[in-house]
Write an enzyme that holds these catalytic residues in place. Sequence first.
Site, PDB file in Angstrom:
ATOM      1  N   CYS A  79     -31.584  58.386 174.287  1.00 49.00           N
ATOM      2  CA  CYS A  79     -32.101  59.480 173.467  1.00 49.00           C
ATOM      3  C   CYS A  79     -32.817  58.862 172.268  1.00 49.00           C
ATOM      4  CB  CYS A  79     -30.965  60.383 172.990  1.00 49.00           C
ATOM      5  SG  CYS A  79     -30.050  59.723 171.602  1.00 49.00           S
ATOM      6  N   ASP A  81     -50.508  66.414 130.155  1.00 47.99           N
ATOM      7  CA  ASP A  81     -50.770  67.319 129.054  1.00 47.99           C
ATOM      8  C   ASP A  81     -50.284  66.558 127.815  1.00 47.99           C
ATOM      9  OD1 ASP A  81     -50.630  69.785 127.442  1.00 47.99           O
ATOM     10  OD2 ASP A  81     -48.485  69.596 127.784  1.00 47.99           O
ATOM     11  N   ASP A 129     -45.869  70.772 130.828  1.00 49.59           N
ATOM     12  CA  ASP A 129     -44.665  71.511 130.458  1.00 49.59           C
ATOM     13  C   ASP A 129     -44.920  72.978 130.159  1.00 49.59           C
ATOM     14  OD1 ASP A 129     -46.070  71.110 128.106  1.00 49.59           O
ATOM     15  OD2 ASP A 129     -44.262  71.084 126.895  1.00 49.59           O
TER      16      ASP A 129
HETATM   17  P1  ADP Z   1     -52.007  71.083 124.653  1.00 43.45           P
HETATM   18  O1  ADP Z   1     -52.970  70.981 125.792  1.00 43.45           O
HETATM   19  O2  ADP Z   1     -52.065  69.909 123.744  1.00 43.45           O
HETATM   20  O3  ADP Z   1     -50.600  71.426 125.090  1.00 43.45           O
HETATM   21  P2  ADP Z   1     -52.567  73.897 124.027  1.00 43.45           P
HETATM   22  O4  ADP Z   1     -53.537  74.183 125.139  1.00 43.45           O
HETATM   23  O5  ADP Z   1     -51.204  74.463 124.122  1.00 43.45           O
HETATM   24  O6  ADP Z   1     -52.521  72.308 123.714  1.00 43.45           O
HETATM   25  O7  ADP Z   1     -53.227  74.400 122.661  1.00 43.45           O
HETATM   26  C1  ADP Z   1     -54.502  73.939 122.295  1.00 43.45           C
HETATM   27  C2  ADP Z   1     -54.866  74.303 120.879  1.00 43.45           C
HETATM   28  O8  ADP Z   1     -54.921  75.740 120.729  1.00 43.45           O
HETATM   29  C3  ADP Z   1     -53.861  73.850 119.848  1.00 43.45           C
HETATM   30  O9  ADP Z   1     -54.052  72.521 119.467  1.00 43.45           O
HETATM   31  C4  ADP Z   1     -54.160  74.834 118.706  1.00 43.45           C
HETATM   32  O10 ADP Z   1     -55.295  74.412 117.996  1.00 43.45           O
HETATM   33  C5  ADP Z   1     -54.497  76.118 119.421  1.00 43.45           C
HETATM   34  N1  ADP Z   1     -53.312  77.013 119.568  1.00 43.45           N
HETATM   35  C6  ADP Z   1     -52.722  77.400 120.722  1.00 43.45           C
HETATM   36  N2  ADP Z   1     -51.691  78.235 120.500  1.00 43.45           N
HETATM   37  C7  ADP Z   1     -51.588  78.360 119.145  1.00 43.45           C
HETATM   38  C8  ADP Z   1     -50.699  79.088 118.266  1.00 43.45           C
HETATM   39  N3  ADP Z   1     -49.706  79.852 118.693  1.00 43.45           N
HETATM   40  N4  ADP Z   1     -50.914  78.954 116.945  1.00 43.45           N
HETATM   41  C9  ADP Z   1     -51.902  78.196 116.461  1.00 43.45           C
HETATM   42  N5  ADP Z   1     -52.768  77.493 117.228  1.00 43.45           N
HETATM   43  C10 ADP Z   1     -52.628  77.571 118.562  1.00 43.45           C
HETATM   44 MG    MG Z   2     -48.659  71.895 126.147  1.00 41.89          MG
END
Ligand code: ADP
Ligand code: MG
Length: 349
Positions: free
Chosen positions: A4, A48, A245
């Site tokens: 087998c 990220d 994340d």
């Molecule tokens: P990363 O890719 O570094 O995880 P994000 O896509 O989560 O970043 O956010 C990108 C940008 O958008 C931040 O650096 C900030 O400038 C702006 N941003 C996002 N969410 C918020 C929030 N709740 N308050 C203030 N700025 C924000």
């Molecule tokens: Mg992030």
Amino acid sequence: VIACPCALGLATPAAIMVAVGKGAEKGVLFKNAEALETAHNVTMAVFDKTGTITKGKPIVTDVIGWNGAKEEAITRLAAAIEQGSAHPLAVAVKERAAGMELPTCTDFRTTVGGGIAARCENTNVRLGNLSFVQPVAMIPPNAIELGEKLASVGKTIVYLTIGRNLCGIFAIADTLKEETQEAMQKLHELNIRTVILTGDNKRAAAYIAQQAGVDEVVAELMPGHKAELIKSFQQGGEIVAMVGDGINDAPAMKAATIGIAMGSGTDVALETADAALTHNRLRGLVQMIQLARATHANIRQNIAIALGLKGIFLVTTLLGITGLWLAVLADTGATVLVTANALRLLRKG
Ligand code: ADP
Ligand code: MG
């Protein structure tokens, strides 16, 4: 009748079962066997920034009032508007205002990769990056210049606007995870290209990338663009692992050949992922790829053992040395050897 195909049938699952268990012990959880099999081919690791490369626990380092606004007043207002967000930057702003009484805001609207807008005490307030506030407010050139200066040392800059006017600038700093540099170095040793894709501004991103020792960085991206970039890397022949994340990382994780979520990540990220790193550890990615490569090699050895023993049995049969006991022995022997070889994976790392 002859034999087998037990040992041959066991060659792959035995190795995978042992490796999945080994991974769990190291803090690498595979959602499916496919993820384990793909991981050995990975040529590019995409990250990220916030929460993945950095601790994701940023703190407010500078608060600058504009147009005569007082630091305390803008801190209260910024924290009030961030009540509507769970973003790491929002957490930092809220912490800065701990113990302060906050104005009430309503009608929160978050823009992923941009910032947050709300109505606070009959005014339209926004807090976020330049591309988020500029369409509604006038940001003077000297404010932009100051922002760029702060960003050049790795800080993330967000602008607070009331109506059409700028009233404050917040600089928020996040630091590298202790193990980031080591993990990047190990990935390079494994011949894997490293890339950061981030929504953060170019200067802050470049500073962090340089500190981390990452090969490439693309900044100021919208979540959808992360996924598009990953697809273009794949068209260029790369096998891409994407580690993230946040909710905003889900499309990119889906587009990647293998999506990996940080254990502390959002539910959406964990759901989309093919694998997860518990304890939030980037080292887990290195261990995952090492384990996947060892497993792949192990499976090949197992197939060789199974086929090899069958071959020997066939030859002895042709030579006239035959008997049922030999057939049984060849097959049981192969099964035992394959299992023992798969178990060797336990000793890895
Ligand atoms: P990363 O890719 O570094 O995880 P994000 O896509 O989560 O970043 O956010 C990108 C940008 O958008 C931040 O650096 C900030 O400038 C702006 N941003 C996002 N969410 C918020 C929030 N709740 N308050 C203030 N700025 C924000
Ligand atoms: Mg992030």
